[in-house]
Motif scaffolding. Structure first.
Motif, PDB file in Angstrom:
ATOM      1  N   LEU A   1       9.565   0.345   3.815  1.00 14.10           N
ATOM      2  CA  LEU A   1       8.341   0.244   3.025  1.00 14.10           C
ATOM      3  C   LEU A   1       7.497   1.471   3.359  1.00 14.10           C
ATOM      4  O   LEU A   1       7.219   1.738   4.525  1.00 14.10           O
ATOM      5  CB  LEU A   1       7.567  -1.026   3.389  1.00 14.10           C
ATOM      6  N   LEU A   2       7.110   2.201   2.330  1.00 11.97           N
ATOM      7  CA  LEU A   2       6.363   3.441   2.534  1.00 11.97           C
ATOM      8  C   LEU A   2       5.076   3.389   1.732  1.00 11.97           C
ATOM      9  O   LEU A   2       5.082   3.063   0.542  1.00 11.97           O
ATOM     10  CB  LEU A   2       7.197   4.643   2.095  1.00 11.97           C
ATOM     11  N   THR A   3       3.962   3.708   2.398  1.00 13.33           N
ATOM     12  CA  THR A   3       2.670   3.803   1.725  1.00 13.33           C
ATOM     13  C   THR A   3       2.165   5.236   1.871  1.00 13.33           C
ATOM     14  O   THR A   3       2.069   5.740   2.993  1.00 13.33           O
ATOM     15  CB  THR A   3       1.652   2.823   2.342  1.00 13.33           C
ATOM     16  N   VAL A   4       1.878   5.877   0.734  1.00 13.12           N
ATOM     17  CA  VAL A   4       1.490   7.283   0.740  1.00 13.12           C
ATOM     18  C   VAL A   4       0.172   7.462   0.005  1.00 13.12           C
ATOM     19  O   VAL A   4       0.062   7.103  -1.171  1.00 13.12           O
ATOM     20  CB  VAL A   4       2.549   8.171   0.053  1.00 13.12           C
ATOM     21  N   GLU A   5      -0.817   8.006   0.703  1.00 14.25           N
ATOM     22  CA  GLU A   5      -1.985   8.508  -0.007  1.00 14.25           C
ATOM     23  C   GLU A   5      -1.724   9.979  -0.290  1.00 14.25           C
ATOM     24  O   GLU A   5      -1.580  10.789   0.631  1.00 14.25           O
ATOM     25  CB  GLU A   5      -3.269   8.362   0.799  1.00 14.25           C
TER      26      GLU A   5
ATOM     27  N   HIS B   1      15.205  -3.557  -1.749  1.00 13.69           N
ATOM     28  CA  HIS B   1      15.730  -2.617  -0.757  1.00 13.69           C
ATOM     29  C   HIS B   1      14.639  -1.720  -0.186  1.00 13.69           C
ATOM     30  O   HIS B   1      14.565  -1.494   1.027  1.00 13.69           O
ATOM     31  CB  HIS B   1      16.827  -1.769  -1.405  1.00 13.69           C
ATOM     32  N   SER B   2      13.785  -1.204  -1.050  1.00 14.84           N
ATOM     33  CA  SER B   2      12.710  -0.317  -0.601  1.00 14.84           C
ATOM     34  C   SER B   2      11.540  -0.435  -1.573  1.00 14.84           C
ATOM     35  O   SER B   2      11.735  -0.614  -2.778  1.00 14.84           O
ATOM     36  CB  SER B   2      13.195   1.134  -0.548  1.00 14.84           C
ATOM     37  N   VAL B   3      10.322  -0.355  -1.036  1.00 12.41           N
ATOM     38  CA  VAL B   3       9.111  -0.357  -1.862  1.00 12.41           C
ATOM     39  C   VAL B   3       8.247   0.812  -1.410  1.00 12.41           C
ATOM     40  O   VAL B   3       7.952   0.955  -0.225  1.00 12.41           O
ATOM     41  CB  VAL B   3       8.327  -1.680  -1.724  1.00 12.41           C
ATOM     42  N   VAL B   4       7.855   1.638  -2.379  1.00  7.07           N
ATOM     43  CA  VAL B   4       6.970   2.770  -2.119  1.00  7.07           C
ATOM     44  C   VAL B   4       5.671   2.528  -2.867  1.00  7.07           C
ATOM     45  O   VAL B   4       5.683   2.257  -4.069  1.00  7.07           O
ATOM     46  CB  VAL B   4       7.599   4.106  -2.583  1.00  7.07           C
ATOM     47  N   MET B   5       4.555   2.582  -2.153  1.00  4.73           N
ATOM     48  CA  MET B   5       3.240   2.447  -2.768  1.00  4.73           C
ATOM     49  C   MET B   5       2.494   3.764  -2.584  1.00  4.73           C
ATOM     50  O   MET B   5       2.446   4.295  -1.476  1.00  4.73           O
ATOM     51  CB  MET B   5       2.443   1.314  -2.134  1.00  4.73           C
ATOM     52  N   THR B   6       1.921   4.260  -3.674  1.00  3.65           N
ATOM     53  CA  THR B   6       1.217   5.533  -3.576  1.00  3.65           C
ATOM     54  C   THR B   6       0.005   5.560  -4.482  1.00  3.65           C
ATOM     55  O   THR B   6      -0.056   4.856  -5.492  1.00  3.65           O
ATOM     56  CB  THR B   6       2.159   6.707  -3.919  1.00  3.65           C
ATOM     57  N   SER B   7      -0.966   6.339  -4.098  1.00  2.00           N
ATOM     58  CA  SER B   7      -2.205   6.511  -4.848  1.00  2.00           C
ATOM     59  C   SER B   7      -2.968   7.653  -4.198  1.00  2.00           C
ATOM     60  O   SER B   7      -2.653   8.076  -3.078  1.00  2.00           O
ATOM     61  CB  SER B   7      -3.045   5.221  -4.824  1.00  2.00           C
TER      62      SER B   7
ATOM     63  N   GLU C   1       9.796  -7.692   8.990  1.00  4.24           N
ATOM     64  CA  GLU C   1      11.125  -7.804   8.389  1.00  4.24           C
ATOM     65  C   GLU C   1      11.804  -6.451   8.200  1.00  4.24           C
ATOM     66  O   GLU C   1      13.024  -6.354   8.150  1.00  4.24           O
ATOM     67  CB  GLU C   1      11.042  -8.524   7.035  1.00  4.24           C
ATOM     68  N   ARG C   2      11.021  -5.393   8.033  1.00  2.53           N
ATOM     69  CA  ARG C   2      11.598  -4.063   7.891  1.00  2.53           C
ATOM     70  C   ARG C   2      10.583  -3.010   8.317  1.00  2.53           C
ATOM     71  O   ARG C   2       9.393  -3.310   8.458  1.00  2.53           O
ATOM     72  CB  ARG C   2      12.041  -3.800   6.456  1.00  2.53           C
ATOM     73  N   LYS C   3      11.044  -1.809   8.513  1.00  2.00           N
ATOM     74  CA  LYS C   3      10.166  -0.750   8.999  1.00  2.00           C
ATOM     75  C   LYS C   3       9.146  -0.376   7.930  1.00  2.00           C
ATOM     76  O   LYS C   3       9.472  -0.227   6.756  1.00  2.00           O
ATOM     77  CB  LYS C   3      10.981   0.483   9.383  1.00  2.00           C
ATOM     78  N   THR C   4       7.910  -0.233   8.371  1.00  4.18           N
ATOM     79  CA  THR C   4       6.812   0.130   7.476  1.00  4.18           C
ATOM     80  C   THR C   4       6.205   1.442   7.955  1.00  4.18           C
ATOM     81  O   THR C   4       5.852   1.574   9.132  1.00  4.18           O
ATOM     82  CB  THR C   4       5.734  -0.975   7.480  1.00  4.18           C
ATOM     83  N   ARG C   5       6.093   2.402   7.048  1.00  3.87           N
ATOM     84  CA  ARG C   5       5.540   3.702   7.416  1.00  3.87           C
ATOM     85  C   ARG C   5       4.388   4.072   6.488  1.00  3.87           C
ATOM     86  O   ARG C   5       4.324   3.623   5.339  1.00  3.87           O
ATOM     87  CB  ARG C   5       6.613   4.797   7.355  1.00  3.87           C
TER      88      ARG C   5
END
Length: 831
Positions: A166-170, A581-587, A610-614
């Protein structure tokens, strides 16, 4: 053809032979499954038996990865057109299709079932090289500029897809985030033959992706995957409904429906001559009534049994989507899909949209709001009346039951006609009771919760209201509405049962569409009334019951009752974060200088094990120190004082005359917007400066007019984000007030109180972060490219006078600030 032992185990083969023999050699329809470790299908269940030439294909009995099988008694294994239609539907669900002979010695596999495979990693270097001065992007994009942040984000997205993270990107404005997630998503999807959904909030970003970014991304790679835009079903014409209406029902329309008749006729002519059925392609905007009559609906669809299945605009779009590895959807459609999947436990087969393996959520700052809306229950007085009117109108002059009655009169089916003559008056009587109950309930809710007769009001039905007697009468009237509705539904179900027995060949084609519509109308009323059953009934700390009240000039009273989740983080974990499988959140606005803590709590990312969060924060490449100036004018009044609108108006007029670029003024309330609009109108008109005000036209049209003619645009909530006006289209931005949430908003009020009960300060942990996020969104409208220059003016002096103002100022650390107004010449950027 292949020997069946390549596909079926010996035990499954023997069982299939036995079942065909037991059916007397007729066609049977069965579903084959297997253990994950097995190559052969070794488990069989028969779900339908037919005749020597056909058998029902029951889709609901098969699941992703399974194989359907039916036999051809004549031994010819070449698939028929019907076989191909059914197989294509099953194939979109990840289900295989196979034909066998009656001896079960040979088979023909039409569609292979989907297989679960381990993802293949894409090379991060392959992704990042695209964005280097030597890479493909530099050769395909005029004015290419290497951006370190874009490379960093693209590498992070590739890693998230490779490792199932799981990836969160500003990504700050100007990062080029669309390409930064598109390139790795497309490479990963094509390499793994998987599907990635990209969900956005705004139409503007969808159009940018479809017409600009995706074509560019595809040009950067060999053998690029296809992409498709997925729209909601209601955007398409249903050819069966249109055909039924034009061939069999249009003559049943009465004088009250003459406008609908004209529009539907025009729609039919357009669809026939142009061969398209997408509402966005129409040369005119049809009325809601006309369009709803012929739009595609899940509960009125015959699926593969429909004679128009192959040409259906909806299914054509879905077949195109099934070939695509990249699906573009809006967030509302994604969450409608997630809600269905969560309710059914289905994450592998098609639901509202085709199945997918990874999700990229752009404009992710809005996810909590979208999820709150789609995980809510709701019912409205207007919607109830509309559903009722489609069954039978208030005058008894239109609706599906009336058309059935008139059809029976036209064809002379005496038995059915006598039945209809006896039950339609009963239906109309119950319909009248329902309408009276809806009106009485609306009036009582307004009397209890809107004594000051506001034109529009939202009220949280909190614990105090529930404990009081204020809604006692409304609850009783809600029960009256339930009784009236159940009486009406009892009669409607009798009509449905009777209609299902009609086998008159003269009316077979006409009646088929009316049968489906009747069933759907009944189901919709049943669904709508479900929320009324628990109206203001009990306190539940996990939900927010609230009503939206409207009073019209005609004194018509309306209500919409909603039950929203108090906290969507748990639902987001179960529906979105866990299954894929993977979720990417960006804004551009996710990090509030808090290491993403606030957004993590709201979206279920906090302590997700449950899974790696970055998390990644990529700064904007723009040089705000030279491109913009930030002004907080010295005002003698605060934002809540009587003279404040006059000060705003004075500054807007002065600012509008500076340079030749456009001006955007952002408000937090319609009241202040309309007050300032009246104050600046005359002065701007005399200066020859166009004034554009929210509500005068559609949002898209107003933005285009600002691009074309500059001037001044006044806007509220929807203009704080998704507005892209580079260059002189926008060089001056005014934020009138700090965008704190409205304290009387039911969702905000309920969540704030819940935080208080937990011992937290709701202002600092909830209200302030929400305001800073929105402020950051608004500020981002000004500088959209390296060539932009602009003035940002914030007229709320609390920014400098209150201790919390520092949280807002942190978002403007790179802007040079001035308190002087008018600005000195040396402080002005070239506009």
């Amino acid at each position: 053809m292949v020997p069946v032992e390549r596909v079926l185990s010996q035990a499954a083969t023997e069982q299939l032979r036995s079942e065909i023999a037991a059916a007397g050699g007729a066609e049977i329809f069965a579903v084959l499954s297997r253990d994950p470790e097995s190559k052969l299908f070794d488990q069989l269940k028969v779900v339908a038996r037919g005749t020597g030439v056909e058998v029902p294909a029951i889709m609901s009995r098969a699941a992703w990865g399974e194989m359907t099988v039916h036999n051809h008694p004549n031994g010819v294994l070449r698939p028929s057109q019907a076989d191909m239609q059914v197989a294509s539907v099953f194939g979109e669900e990840g289900i295989g299709s196979m034909i066998v002979d009656n001896d079960v010695t040979h088979g023909y596999v039409i569609v292979e079932p989907s297989l679960e495979t381990e993802p293949v990693a894409i090379a991060t270097e392959q992704v990042t090289h695209v964005f280097t001065p030597e890479g493909a992007l530099s050769r395909n994009l005029d004015g290419f500029e290497a951006r370190d942040g874009q490379v960093e984000m693209a590498a992070a997205v590739a890693k998230a897809l490779n490792q199932g993270e799981l990836l969160t990107v500003e990504a700050g404005t100007g990062t080029g985030k669309s390409l930064a997630y598109l390139v790795p998503s497309m490479l990963w999807a094509q390499t793994n033959r998987k599907r990635v959904v990209i969900a956005t909030k705004t139409i503007a970003l969808q159009e940018q992706l479809l017409f600009k970014d995706i074509p560019l991304a595809r040009s950067l790679m060999s053998d690029p995957p296809h992409a498709a835009l997925i729209k909601g079903r209601s955007n398409y014409v249903c050819l069966r409904k249109l055909h039924d209406v034009m061939q069999h029902q249009i003559q049943l329309f009465n004088d009250h429906e003459k406008d609908d008749k004209r529009e539907i006729t025009e729609l039919a002519e357009w669809v026939s001559s142009h061969g398209v059925g997408d509402r966005s392609d129409l040369p005119f905007l049809p009325s809601h009534r006309a369009w709803e009559t012929i739009q595609s609906d899940a509960d009125m669809c015959l699926g593969a049994k429909c004679p128009h299945f192959q040409q259906s605009p909806f299914y054509v779009s879905r077949r195109q989507a099934a070939k695509a590895r990249i699906l573009i959807v809006n967030q509302a459609l994604l969450f409608a899909d997630l809600a269905v999947r969560q309710a059914t436990g289905n994450h592998k087969a098609a639901a509202v949209i085709p199945p997918y393996d990874a999700v990229v959520l752009d404009e992710a700052h809005s996810v909590e709001d979208i999820a709150t809306d789609h995980f809510a229950q709701k019912v409205s007085s207007f919607g109830l009346r509309m559903s009722l009117g489609k069954l039978i109108s208030a005058r008894g002059s239109s609706g599906v039951v009336v058309r059935l009655h008139e059809l029976m009169m036209r064809v002379g089916d005496r038995d059915m006609l006598e039945f209809m003559v006896s039950v339609v008056p009963q239906l109309r009587e119950h319909q009248e009771h329902m309408l009276q109950a809806i009106e009485a309930l609306s009036a009582e809710i307004h009397m209890a919760l809107n004594p000051d007769r506001h034109a529009r009001l939202e009220v949280w039905i909190n614990e105090q209201i529930l404990a009081s007697e204020s809604l006692h009468e409304a609850r009783a009237l809600a029960q009256d509405l339930m009784v009236a509705t159940n009486q009406l539904l009892t009669v409607a179900r009798r009509i449905r049962a009777k209609v299902s027995q009609i086998d008159d060949e003269r009316v077979e084609k006409t009646i088929e569409g009316l049968k489906v519509e009747l069933d759907a109308r009944i189901t919709r009323i049943e669904s709508a009334i479900h929320a009324v059953r628990d109206f203001a009934d009990r306190y539940d700390p996990n939900v927010i019951p609230w009503v939206q009240l409207k009073r019209f000039r005609s004194n018509r009273l309306e209500f919409e009752y909603k039950v929203s989740p108090l906290d969507v983080s748990g639902a987001l974990r179960e529906a979105l974060l866990k299954p894929y499988h993977s979720v990417v959140m960006t804004s551009a606005t996710l990090n509030l200088n808090d290491n993403f803590e606030f957004i993590s709590q709201r979206l279920g990312l906090m302590d997700f094990e449950e899974r790696k969060t970055r998390f990644l924060a990529v700064p904007s490449p723009f040089d705000y120190a030279s491109q913009a100036v930030f002004v907080v004018p010295k005002l003698d009044v605060g934002p809540d004082q009587h003279a404040f609108p006059n000060r705003v108006a004075d500054h807007v007029i002065e600012l509008a005359q500076m340079g030749t670029g456009g001006t955007l003024v952002l408000f937090t309330s319609y009241a202040l917007l309309h007050r300032v609009s009246g104050l600046v109108d005359g002065a701007l008109h005399r200066l020859g400066i166009p004034l554009l005000v929210q509500g005068q036209d559609h949002r898209t049209a107003l933005i285009q007019r600002l691009k074309d003619h500059r001037g001044v645009l006044l806007g509220t909530d929807s203009f704080w984000e998704g507005v892209d006006l580079p260059g002189l289209a926008l060089s001056k931005l005014v934020i009138t007030k700090l965008p704190f949430p409205q304290v009387n908003d039911p969702i905000f009020a309920a969540r704030s109180e819940a935080l208080q009960k937990q011992g937290q300060r709701a202002f600092s942990t909830y209200a302030l972060p929400l305001a800073v996020l929105k402020f950051k969104q608004g500020v981002g409208r000004l500088i959209r490219s390296r060539r932009d220059r602009g003035i940002l003016m914030v007229m709320d002096r609390r920014l400098l006078e209150k201790s919390y103002g520092g949280r807002f100022l942190q978002q403007l650390a790179n802007y040079p600030m001035s308190r002087d107004w008018p600005l000195h010449a040396d402080e002005l950027p070239p506009l």
